[in-house]
Motif scaffolding. Structure first.
Motif: not given
Length: 395
Positions: A266-293
């Motif tokens: 998976a990946t997590w997008l970063l904002g301008k100053t290098g922190h992950e955009i915590a309210g958004c922008c986690l890229q993952a497989a649908t199967r792994d989103f289901a595993r979070m459940g």
């Protein structure tokens, strides 16, 4: 004549090299380049641009930098369950512009289907579904001793917020979006805070989110009014990173991605100053989103390891704030239902629905025509009820 021939040959070689480079790219990156957005504001992209970008947000650094999250060496098994027959599901997926739909019950796959040219090995962006991952990392940080209490003031962990409207706001009030700080979350207003804050120039030496949020005025006393605010989830991300001294992606990998048995990178997008955009922008497989459940259904226990406090999800997925909609509420960055179900939700149709009573998880990705306006949201709620009804009927 010879010079002209040599010049044409050079152009041809360059063109062929370019074609070779393009052909070497994966299908998602080629699709993104073919429909490359003309600006960074996703809320203003066309549907074709979003279709191409949502599966490839992390492919081009010019669009956004991203930090990687490694998968587990031992992915959580996905045993096949009895296939679930859902009347009208094809029409439903078409109307949702669904990219992925995975339904698990008792940890078994009962339904899995994809659309928009997407598939099980791809990564689709989460939008605000990431908020529920971020809040879970707060639970992990409490379990690990990095955060002492939800009653702590946010400014204890983010000193640059001292003297701002957030100075007296608690961690719990951030989690429940009841800070009382003024914020505009209108996705179709180009001048709203949610459209502006990622593009604002940060103060020198300061995190971009903190720089923007510390200038906002107070609207209500802390803890008194619920108001949806993506910027505050980004602040939670800064808080977790500050407390743990680790990037959010690394902490997610350590506390959830690997222990919970996620099978894909998976990946997590970063904002301008290098922190992950915590309210958004986690890229993952649908199967792994289901595993979070499944991780939530297991009360945050993965491989015999308790990742969050034992009572964390009981509080996080309980109605902590009334949102003015009958039958629903808001917990710690989770949408709650009075029947005990809970959901993570993101604009344009991303979601994880979890029903503990039926041991049910529904993970879905989509590209709705509009961010959160239109009939698609109500249709998805009806679909959840339809699946619950099918299970109750013995399907």
């Amino acid at each position: 004549m010879r010079k002209r021939t040599v010049g044409l040959l050079a152009v041809a070689v360059t063109a062929l090299a370019g074609l070779g480079w393009f052909a070497s790219l994966d299908a998602e990156t080629r699709g993104l380049l073919a429909a490359l957005p003309t600006n960074r504001d996703v809320l203003m992209w066309t549907v074709p641009q979003r279709d191409a970008a949502f599966r490839a947000m992390d492919r081009l650094p010019v669009l956004a930098e991203a930090r990687e999250i490694a998968p587990s060496d031992k992915p959580l098994p996905r045993p096949a369950g009895r296939p679930l027959t859902i009347p009208g599901v094809e029409a439903y997926m078409k109307s949702q512009r669904a990219a992925g739909l995975v339904i698990l019950q008792d940890g078994k796959v009962r339904f899995e289907r994809y659309g928009l040219g997407f598939g099980p090995t791809g990564r689709w962006t989460s939008f605000s579904v990431a908020k529920s991952f971020t809040s879970t990392l707060v639970g992990a940080a409490i379990k690990d001793g990095y955060i002492r209490s939800l009653d702590d003031k946010v400014s204890q962990y983010i000193p640059d917020l001292r003297g701002s409207a957030y100075d007296d706001v608690s961690v719990a009030q951030l989690l429940t979006m009841s800070s009382g700080v003024r914020w505009n979350e209108d996705y179709e207003d180009p001048k709203s805070d949610v459209a502006s804050f990622n593009n604002a120039e940060p103060e020198k030496g300061m995190d971009a989110t903190v720089s923007y949020m510390r200038k906002l005025p107070r609207a209500y006393p802390p803890g008194t009014v619920w108001h949806y605010n993506t910027g505050e989830t980004n602040l939670i991300g800064v808080l977790v990173s500050s407390a743990t001294k680790k990037p959010m992606a690394q902490y997610l990998e350590e506390k959830i991605w690997k222990p919970a048995g996620m099978e894909a990178r998976a990946t997590w997008l970063l904002g301008k100053t290098g922190h992950e955009i915590a309210g958004c922008c986690l890229q993952a497989a649908t199967r792994d989103f289901a595993r979070m459940g499944l991780f939530v259904l297991a009360n945050g226990n993965a491989g015999g390891q308790q990742i969050v406090p034992p009572d964390w999800f009981a509080a996080a997925t309980r109605k902590q704030k009334d949102i003015g909609a009958p039958g629903t509420g808001y917990g710690y960055q989770w949408w709650t239902y009075d029947d005990g179900s809970v959901a993570a939700q993101g604009i344009f149709g991303q979601g994880i629905f979890i029903d503990p009573k039926r041991r049910l998880v529904i993970a879905s990705n989509a590209d709705w025509p509009r961010a959160d306006e239109g009939p698609e949201g109500a249709a998805r709620e009806a679909f959840y009820r339809q699946v619950q009804g099918l299970i109750d009927a013995g399907q």
